[in-house]
Enzyme design. Structure first.
Site, short mmCIF file in Angstrom:
data_model
loop_
_atom_site.label_atom_id
_atom_site.label_comp_id
_atom_site.label_asym_id
_atom_site.label_seq_id
_atom_site.Cartn_x
_atom_site.Cartn_y
_atom_site.Cartn_z
N LYS A 58 0.84 -1.21 0.00
CA LYS A 58 0.00 0.00 0.00
C LYS A 58 0.88 1.25 0.00
CE LYS A 58 -3.86 -2.33 2.25
NZ LYS A 58 -4.68 -2.59 3.44
N GLN A 72 -4.95 -1.40 9.72
CA GLN A 72 -4.84 -2.70 9.07
C GLN A 72 -5.47 -3.79 9.96
OE1 GLN A 72 -3.83 -3.14 5.99
NE2 GLN A 72 -3.81 -5.37 5.95
N ASP A 121 -10.84 3.57 4.21
CA ASP A 121 -11.21 2.17 3.97
C ASP A 121 -12.73 1.97 4.00
OD1 ASP A 121 -9.51 0.14 3.39
OD2 ASP A 121 -9.08 -0.43 5.45
N1 GUN Z 1 -6.74 -6.59 5.96
C1 GUN Z 1 -6.84 -7.26 4.78
N2 GUN Z 1 -7.34 -6.48 3.81
C2 GUN Z 1 -7.58 -5.29 4.38
C3 GUN Z 1 -8.11 -4.05 3.89
O1 GUN Z 1 -8.49 -3.88 2.72
N3 GUN Z 1 -8.19 -3.05 4.81
C4 GUN Z 1 -7.82 -3.20 6.11
N4 GUN Z 1 -7.95 -2.15 6.92
N5 GUN Z 1 -7.33 -4.32 6.58
C5 GUN Z 1 -7.21 -5.35 5.73
#
Ligand code: GUN
Length: 286
Positions: free
Chosen positions: A52, A96, A119
């Site tokens: 990311k 995350q 998100d």
């Molecule tokens: N863990 C796995 N995929 C994601 C995601 O798209 N966002 C977040 N915050 N955690 C994750």
């Protein structure tokens, strides 16, 4: 069979984001900034976060990671989020998942200011999506799946769609969005009693069960579209999705590869969401 090439489509999206950031830099505007909070040292989560941040940097976006030990208290995580909420140079905050067991995911996610919820996981954004409000920030994986189908002109309207996942991050928001777009949606999960009953009539199957070979080509209809969201490792330590790509592809109209399908789209949508939040903020402050 159409290969739904998320890597290729995501590159195009990233070029648009990069151009957008370059215009901001030329106009001597502030550069967008994302902060990712990660707790503990789960290997896969650290790889996702690294990807990311790398994508942010490729597009000229500032990406910062706050790394907490597994033992961090909930109060400290919340205090950090509240400081980030107050910092006007930060446009998006991403926590995350999964979090350590002693931390309450719901409480922590809902401390993120809605105008920084990159998100789309706060209750406000989930509620907006439920109510069909176009203003919602949509979770990145969900938005990525829709963008990928769109890129290949695969309409979801009036389609029978089975989602094998009922999480807050994929299954539930995806079901809401697809329903808003006129699809007929079934939310199944890896414990569904007779999955084949639902799969055999589905026009589109979205699988994020995290179980390789949960279903096979015999259980789906000819011409189905398969969106494989999962990333599993098989016994040879190779990355695979929920479906056996080689066995399934002959039966499909279109299918995503793993890796190179939904994964890169999720990251591209994170950048898009961040740019939306950035521009919404500058509308308010300018
Ligand atoms: N863990 C796995 N995929 C994601 C995601 O798209 N966002 C977040 N915050 N955690 C994750």
């Amino acid at each position: 069979m159409i290969l739904l090439d998320g890597k290729k489509i995501s590159q195009k999206i990233k070029i648009n984001v990069k151009n957008n950031v370059n215009q901001l830099i030329k106009a001597k505007k502030r550069v967008p900034q994302l902060v990712v909070i990660i707790v503990g040292d789960d290997y896969a989560s650290h790889i996702y976060v690294k990807n990311k941040i790398k994508a942010c940097e490729e597009c000229g976006i500032k990406g910062q990671v706050i790394n907490f030990a597994e033992t961090i208290s909930q109060a400290e995580v919340i205090e950090t989020i509240e400081k980030l909420n107050q910092n006007s140079t930060i446009d998006g905050i991403l926590v995350q998942l999964p979090l350590a067991k002693h931390l309450n995911e719901f409480t922590i996610l809902n401390k993120i200011a809605v105008n920084k919820d990159v998100d789309g996981l706060t209750s406000i954004n989930a509620g907006k999506l439920l109510q069909g409000n176009n203003n919602a920030i949509v979770p990145c994986t969900v938005k990525g799946i829709i963008a990928l189908l769109d890129a290949y002109n695969l309409s979801v309207r009036s389609k029978d769609i089975v989602i094998v996942n009922n999480s807050n991050i994929v299954g539930k928001p995806l079901a809401m969005l697809l329903s808003n777009l006129g699809a007929t949606v079934t939310i199944a999960n890896k414990m569904t009693n007779d999955l084949s009953l639902y799969l055999k009539t589905a026009d589109i199957i979205v699988s994020a069960a995290g179980v390789h070979d949960l279903f096979d080509a015999k259980m789906v209809k000819e011409g189905v579209v398969i969106i494989d969201v999962a990333i599993n490792t098989n016994k040879n330590q190779k990355l695979v999705g929920d479906v056996d790509f080689q066995a399934m592809k002959a039966k499909t109209k279109a299918i995503t590869p793993v890796p190179g399908g939904v994964g890169p789209m999720t990251i591209a949508m994170l950048l898009e969401n961040l740019m939306i939040l950035y521009h919404q903020k500058s509308l308010i402050t300018s």
